[in-house]
Design an enzyme around this catalytic site. Sequence first.
Site, short mmCIF file in Angstrom:
data_model
loop_
_atom_site.label_atom_id
_atom_site.label_comp_id
_atom_site.label_asym_id
_atom_site.label_seq_id
_atom_site.Cartn_x
_atom_site.Cartn_y
_atom_site.Cartn_z
N GLY A 1 -39.45 51.05 35.76
CA GLY A 1 -38.54 49.93 35.59
C GLY A 1 -37.61 49.75 36.78
CB ALA A 2 -35.11 47.09 37.51
CB CYS B 1 -24.34 46.93 34.46
SG CYS B 1 -24.95 45.61 33.40
CD GLN C 1 -23.07 40.28 32.56
OE1 GLN C 1 -22.16 40.08 31.77
NE2 GLN C 1 -24.10 41.05 32.27
CE LYS D 1 -24.73 45.96 24.81
NZ LYS D 1 -25.89 45.60 25.64
CG HIS E 1 -23.57 42.27 36.93
ND1 HIS E 1 -24.79 41.66 37.06
CD2 HIS E 1 -23.63 42.98 35.77
CE1 HIS E 1 -25.57 42.01 36.04
NE2 HIS E 1 -24.89 42.80 35.24
P1 A2P Z 1 -43.80 50.47 31.32
O1 A2P Z 1 -43.80 49.91 32.72
O2 A2P Z 1 -44.86 51.49 31.11
O3 A2P Z 1 -43.71 49.42 30.25
P2 A2P Z 1 -37.25 47.35 32.97
O4 A2P Z 1 -35.87 47.77 32.55
O5 A2P Z 1 -37.35 47.03 34.42
O6 A2P Z 1 -37.78 46.28 32.08
O7 A2P Z 1 -38.19 48.64 32.73
C1 A2P Z 1 -38.34 49.23 31.47
C2 A2P Z 1 -38.91 50.64 31.62
O8 A2P Z 1 -39.04 51.20 30.31
C3 A2P Z 1 -40.30 50.67 32.23
O9 A2P Z 1 -40.45 51.82 33.03
C4 A2P Z 1 -41.19 50.74 31.01
O10 A2P Z 1 -42.44 51.35 31.23
C5 A2P Z 1 -40.37 51.63 30.13
N1 A2P Z 1 -40.82 51.51 28.73
C6 A2P Z 1 -40.87 50.38 27.98
N2 A2P Z 1 -41.40 50.65 26.76
C7 A2P Z 1 -41.69 51.97 26.74
C8 A2P Z 1 -42.27 52.86 25.79
N3 A2P Z 1 -42.66 52.43 24.58
N4 A2P Z 1 -42.42 54.18 26.12
C9 A2P Z 1 -42.05 54.61 27.33
N5 A2P Z 1 -41.50 53.82 28.29
C10 A2P Z 1 -41.33 52.53 28.00
#
Ligand code: A2P
Length: 343
Positions: free
Chosen positions: A13-14, A133, A160, A219, A247
């Site tokens: 993720g980001a 954040c 934001q 929040k 932000h």
């Molecule tokens: P994945 O890429 O495998 O979906 P962001 O905040 O940028 O949207 O990223 C969300 C992060 O959370 C990503 O790394 C995503 O992995 C992970 N994630 C989302 N759903 C799950 C899950 N069910 N189990 C583990 N990681 C998850």
Amino acid sequence: MRKFNVAVVGATGAVGEEFYRLFEEYDFPIAKLVPLASARSVGKEIEYAGRAIKVQELTHDIFEKEEIDIAFFSAGGSISAKFADSAVEAGAVVIDNTSHFRMDPEIPLVVPEVNPEDIRLWKNRGIIANPNCSTIQMVQALKAVDDLYGIVRVDVSTYQATSGAGKAGMEELVKQMQDFFAFKLGESPHEAFLHQIALNVIPQVDVAMDNGFTKEEMKMVNESRKILHKEIEVAATCVRVPVLRSHSESITVTFGENVVVNVDEVRQAFDNFEHLVVQDDLPNGVYPMPVTATDTDLTYVGRIRKDIFRDNILHFWNVADQVRVGAATNSLRIAQKWIELED
Ligand code: A2P
């Protein structure tokens, strides 16, 4: 110096991806790095210290199998709810970047420049929560002026960035801008946000609450009070703007009736505060903006001014990188302080 086995949950993720750069920049004492994400990401690799490391699937057993000491969670509240305890049971400290545990009275909610002493409460549940954040960058500045004059009330409007909605949020803005230049913005889908974000502003971040505020706004209210250990009044209006990842906030602070705000004193207090930078020269067009803060670990303040009508009211502007200061960097600074305490 002791080195740690570190898991990043939400590794693709980001915020997750920001950690790998930060670990290197801060020379974080890592023995082994274990990136974890959903089954969709198995087979992907992340880059850390010149090496490619395979992403593994997040499971309840993985923390024990990999002997994890520190687990950074950034994969959404429901994932933290389901898996954080497994990490704790395996002996790890969890630093959680979601809202899931933040208001639990047993769990410390920490901005290291503001309430580092609360980290000691990690022993209660094995979890330390990383605030929202918008709250982090605001309370850093608030703490400086609270120490100076004593805050009674805060009124804040946020601007934001799309990064607050993760990679999908940033990608939606970029796609809509591309579609705008291809004359098809009208057909461009919006999934990350309730409305079109390109060339627009949306006065809603997160879901509506019964009291007319949004969850994001509440929040900011509840988390600020918990972090500052003070029953200050807070009113927030949270707005999504077409910016990629920093932000901004317009903040008005009311102090006690007898306070007479001195702008030079305030500037000095901001200047002296750890990780705050003052950029404040309005006649020369100097003030922080998202482009100033992006890719930095500092929180910037500017447009510092006393109210025209009341001596006890201060206005200022505040900007920070949402992915770093608002998430990954704050978590990493918590971990650094936790290591100091454990030593
Ligand atoms: P994945 O890429 O495998 O979906 P962001 O905040 O940028 O949207 O990223 C969300 C992060 O959370 C990503 O790394 C995503 O992995 C992970 N994630 C989302 N759903 C799950 C899950 N069910 N189990 C583990 N990681 C998850």
